[in-house]
Design a protein around this motif. Sequence first.
Motif, PDB file in Angstrom:
ATOM      1  N   GLN A 182      88.872 -55.269 -24.090  1.00 55.46           N
ATOM      2  CA  GLN A 182      89.013 -54.345 -23.022  1.00 55.46           C
ATOM      3  C   GLN A 182      89.244 -54.740 -21.873  1.00 55.46           C
ATOM      4  OE1 GLN A 182      84.548 -52.262 -22.725  1.00 55.46           O
ATOM      5  NE2 GLN A 182      85.358 -50.450 -22.259  1.00 55.46           N
ATOM      6  N   ALA A 183      89.284 -56.035 -21.537  1.00 57.08           N
ATOM      7  CA  ALA A 183      89.198 -56.526 -20.158  1.00 57.08           C
ATOM      8  C   ALA A 183      91.101 -56.791 -20.319  1.00 57.08           C
ATOM      9  CB  ALA A 183      88.524 -57.908 -20.435  1.00 57.08           C
ATOM     10  N   ILE A 184      91.375 -57.657 -21.693  1.00 54.77           N
ATOM     11  CA  ILE A 184      92.692 -57.804 -22.214  1.00 54.77           C
ATOM     12  C   ILE A 184      93.543 -57.031 -21.797  1.00 54.77           C
ATOM     13  CG2 ILE A 184      94.180 -58.106 -23.713  1.00 54.77           C
ATOM     14  CD1 ILE A 184      91.625 -59.531 -25.632  1.00 54.77           C
ATOM     15  N   VAL A 185      93.271 -55.464 -22.819  1.00 53.57           N
ATOM     16  CA  VAL A 185      93.982 -53.939 -22.311  1.00 53.57           C
ATOM     17  C   VAL A 185      93.469 -54.198 -21.059  1.00 53.57           C
ATOM     18  CG1 VAL A 185      93.983 -51.916 -22.277  1.00 53.57           C
ATOM     19  CG2 VAL A 185      93.154 -53.907 -24.553  1.00 53.57           C
ATOM     20  N   ALA A 186      92.945 -54.274 -19.746  1.00 52.08           N
ATOM     21  CA  ALA A 186      93.291 -53.733 -18.711  1.00 52.08           C
ATOM     22  C   ALA A 186      93.978 -54.528 -17.843  1.00 52.08           C
ATOM     23  CB  ALA A 186      92.052 -53.796 -18.018  1.00 52.08           C
ATOM     24  N   LEU A 187      94.182 -55.810 -18.332  1.00 50.63           N
ATOM     25  CA  LEU A 187      95.310 -56.689 -17.518  1.00 50.63           C
ATOM     26  C   LEU A 187      96.647 -56.504 -18.250  1.00 50.63           C
ATOM     27  CD1 LEU A 187      93.683 -59.463 -18.240  1.00 50.63           C
ATOM     28  CD2 LEU A 187      93.978 -58.733 -16.093  1.00 50.63           C
ATOM     29  N   ALA A 188      96.532 -55.714 -19.385  1.00 46.33           N
ATOM     30  CA  ALA A 188      97.778 -55.820 -20.386  1.00 46.33           C
ATOM     31  C   ALA A 188      98.313 -53.823 -20.023  1.00 46.33           C
ATOM     32  CB  ALA A 188      97.960 -56.189 -22.084  1.00 46.33           C
ATOM     33  N   GLU A 189      97.583 -53.454 -19.545  1.00 48.97           N
ATOM     34  CA  GLU A 189      98.138 -51.821 -19.563  1.00 48.97           C
ATOM     35  C   GLU A 189      99.428 -51.195 -19.050  1.00 48.97           C
ATOM     36  OE1 GLU A 189      96.227 -47.556 -17.585  1.00 48.97           O
ATOM     37  OE2 GLU A 189      95.513 -49.946 -16.663  1.00 48.97           O
ATOM     38  N   PRO A 190      99.978 -52.196 -18.067  1.00 47.07           N
ATOM     39  CA  PRO A 190     101.490 -51.961 -17.592  1.00 47.07           C
ATOM     40  C   PRO A 190     102.018 -52.225 -19.038  1.00 47.07           C
ATOM     41  CG  PRO A 190     100.458 -53.340 -15.991  1.00 47.07           C
ATOM     42  CD  PRO A 190      99.552 -53.328 -17.180  1.00 47.07           C
ATOM     43  N   VAL A 191     102.359 -53.309 -19.540  1.00 46.63           N
ATOM     44  CA  VAL A 191     102.677 -53.459 -20.994  1.00 46.63           C
ATOM     45  C   VAL A 191     102.660 -52.584 -21.654  1.00 46.63           C
ATOM     46  CG1 VAL A 191     103.725 -55.504 -21.884  1.00 46.63           C
ATOM     47  CG2 VAL A 191     103.391 -56.288 -20.018  1.00 46.63           C
ATOM     48  N   LEU A 192     101.663 -52.313 -22.278  1.00 49.71           N
ATOM     49  CA  LEU A 192     101.373 -51.362 -23.472  1.00 49.71           C
ATOM     50  C   LEU A 192     102.307 -49.731 -22.490  1.00 49.71           C
ATOM     51  CD1 LEU A 192      97.724 -52.667 -23.948  1.00 49.71           C
ATOM     52  CD2 LEU A 192     100.413 -53.221 -25.604  1.00 49.71           C
ATOM     53  N   ARG A 193     102.231 -49.505 -21.788  1.00 49.35           N
ATOM     54  CA  ARG A 193     101.997 -48.298 -21.384  1.00 49.35           C
ATOM     55  C   ARG A 193     104.020 -48.255 -21.497  1.00 49.35           C
ATOM     56  NH1 ARG A 193      98.296 -44.531 -21.144  1.00 49.35           N
ATOM     57  NH2 ARG A 193      96.725 -45.256 -20.006  1.00 49.35           N
ATOM     58  N   HIS A 194     104.185 -49.457 -20.933  1.00 48.61           N
ATOM     59  CA  HIS A 194     106.034 -49.828 -20.588  1.00 48.61           C
ATOM     60  C   HIS A 194     106.487 -50.344 -20.888  1.00 48.61           C
ATOM     61  CE1 HIS A 194     105.237 -45.944 -17.392  1.00 48.61           C
ATOM     62  NE2 HIS A 194     104.724 -46.458 -17.028  1.00 48.61           N
ATOM     63  N   PRO A 195     106.865 -50.886 -22.188  1.00 45.07           N
ATOM     64  CA  PRO A 195     107.087 -52.110 -22.705  1.00 45.07           C
ATOM     65  C   PRO A 195     108.260 -52.443 -21.378  1.00 45.07           C
ATOM     66  CG  PRO A 195     107.460 -50.044 -24.520  1.00 45.07           C
ATOM     67  CD  PRO A 195     107.355 -49.420 -23.395  1.00 45.07           C
ATOM     68  N   GLY A 196     109.229 -51.963 -20.896  1.00 41.97           N
ATOM     69  CA  GLY A 196     109.756 -53.192 -20.006  1.00 41.97           C
ATOM     70  C   GLY A 196     109.201 -53.928 -19.066  1.00 41.97           C
ATOM     71  N   ALA A 197     108.181 -53.391 -18.571  1.00 45.98           N
ATOM     72  CA  ALA A 197     107.322 -53.913 -18.014  1.00 45.98           C
ATOM     73  C   ALA A 197     107.921 -55.252 -17.934  1.00 45.98           C
ATOM     74  CB  ALA A 197     105.856 -53.377 -17.683  1.00 45.98           C
ATOM     75  N   GLY A 198     107.187 -56.108 -16.074  1.00 55.32           N
ATOM     76  CA  GLY A 198     107.605 -57.718 -16.051  1.00 55.32           C
ATOM     77  C   GLY A 198     106.485 -58.163 -15.611  1.00 55.32           C
ATOM     78  N   THR A 244     101.130 -60.794 -30.634  1.00 52.39           N
ATOM     79  CA  THR A 244     100.946 -60.565 -31.945  1.00 52.39           C
ATOM     80  C   THR A 244      99.855 -59.627 -32.134  1.00 52.39           C
ATOM     81  OG1 THR A 244      98.719 -62.120 -30.820  1.00 52.39           O
ATOM     82  CG2 THR A 244     100.187 -63.106 -31.308  1.00 52.39           C
ATOM     83  N   LEU A 245     100.443 -58.580 -30.866  1.00 49.65           N
ATOM     84  CA  LEU A 245      99.850 -57.420 -31.539  1.00 49.65           C
ATOM     85  C   LEU A 245      97.694 -57.571 -31.329  1.00 49.65           C
ATOM     86  CD1 LEU A 245     101.940 -55.841 -34.345  1.00 49.65           C
ATOM     87  CD2 LEU A 245     102.162 -55.461 -32.062  1.00 49.65           C
ATOM     88  N   LEU A 246      97.024 -58.370 -30.675  1.00 48.10           N
ATOM     89  CA  LEU A 246      96.184 -58.429 -30.708  1.00 48.10           C
ATOM     90  C   LEU A 246      95.103 -57.077 -30.244  1.00 48.10           C
ATOM     91  CD1 LEU A 246      93.459 -59.669 -30.420  1.00 48.10           C
ATOM     92  CD2 LEU A 246      93.965 -60.397 -28.541  1.00 48.10           C
ATOM     93  N   VAL A 247      96.489 -56.270 -29.150  1.00 48.03           N
ATOM     94  CA  VAL A 247      95.982 -55.259 -28.186  1.00 48.03           C
ATOM     95  C   VAL A 247      97.711 -54.620 -28.852  1.00 48.03           C
ATOM     96  CG1 VAL A 247      94.072 -55.786 -26.703  1.00 48.03           C
ATOM     97  CG2 VAL A 247      96.875 -56.632 -25.864  1.00 48.03           C
ATOM     98  N   THR A 248      97.312 -53.322 -28.781  1.00 39.95           N
ATOM     99  CA  THR A 248      98.901 -52.637 -29.056  1.00 39.95           C
ATOM    100  C   THR A 248      98.556 -51.005 -28.118  1.00 39.95           C
ATOM    101  OG1 THR A 248      97.562 -50.836 -31.102  1.00 39.95           O
ATOM    102  CG2 THR A 248      98.847 -52.920 -31.415  1.00 39.95           C
ATOM    103  N   GLY A 249      99.268 -49.864 -27.513  1.00 39.89           N
ATOM    104  CA  GLY A 249      99.072 -49.353 -27.248  1.00 39.89           C
ATOM    105  C   GLY A 249      97.485 -47.730 -28.083  1.00 39.89           C
TER     106      GLY A 249
END
Length: 234
Positions: free
Chosen positions: A137-153, A215-220
């Motif tokens: 959950q902690a990882i996904v909370a940080l990665a959420e913008p990138v997972l929702r929008h692949p072009g996020a920086g 590395t696909l540790l987390v995905t959409g």
Amino acid sequence: MTAPLAVEFAGEQFTVESGTTFAIGREGDLAIDDNPYLHRHFLEVYDREGLWWIANRGTRVAAHVTDSRGLMRSSLGPGAVLPLVFPVSTLSFAAGPTAYELGLTTQVGTYAPPAHRATASVGTTVAPTAFTASQLQAIVALAEPVLRHPGAGAWEIPTAVDAAKRLGWTQTRFNRKLDNVCDKLDRCGVTGLRGGPGAQAANRRMRLVEYAVATLLVTGDDLALLALDTPKDD
């Protein structure tokens, strides 16, 4: 003749026909806005040899092209030219404090990333140990913008404070989970996760998101974890 290219920006749809050039910037076919940090003539899209190409005509701002799943990302610096090889791509860039994202769809993409198939580790390959639900959950909370929008920086990755609020956690709990995750990955040889105060902590978050998504540790599919109510001691 090259099939048309569809461009989507902020709900607007544009069709670029073969033999034409589509200009993007403060002026052009797609005049984005009056942002003084953005070049008047920034990007040009045109077809050549059966492919669509993007050229960076600016001198300071870089753009990024990402496939629809966020697995592959190419940078387009000033003066660079890049072919669109994916049927669906995301074009993103930042000018000053403002970030922009465009969708590009074409029928002439020559490559599509294959579906990921997880395989068991063999031989002496070192892999991270399993993560608990709350650590993911902690990882996904940080990665959420990138997972929702692949072009996020990197500029869209939330702070630890915002990530903790997103999960409804205390700051102490989030920091502990983040430390646990980074310690596990660090022991497996993942570099750049030994954070500290100030900029080092920000770099650690960016490095974690970069590694986890690449590395696909987390995905959409893991975005559902954000709504999961985990025990306090997990």
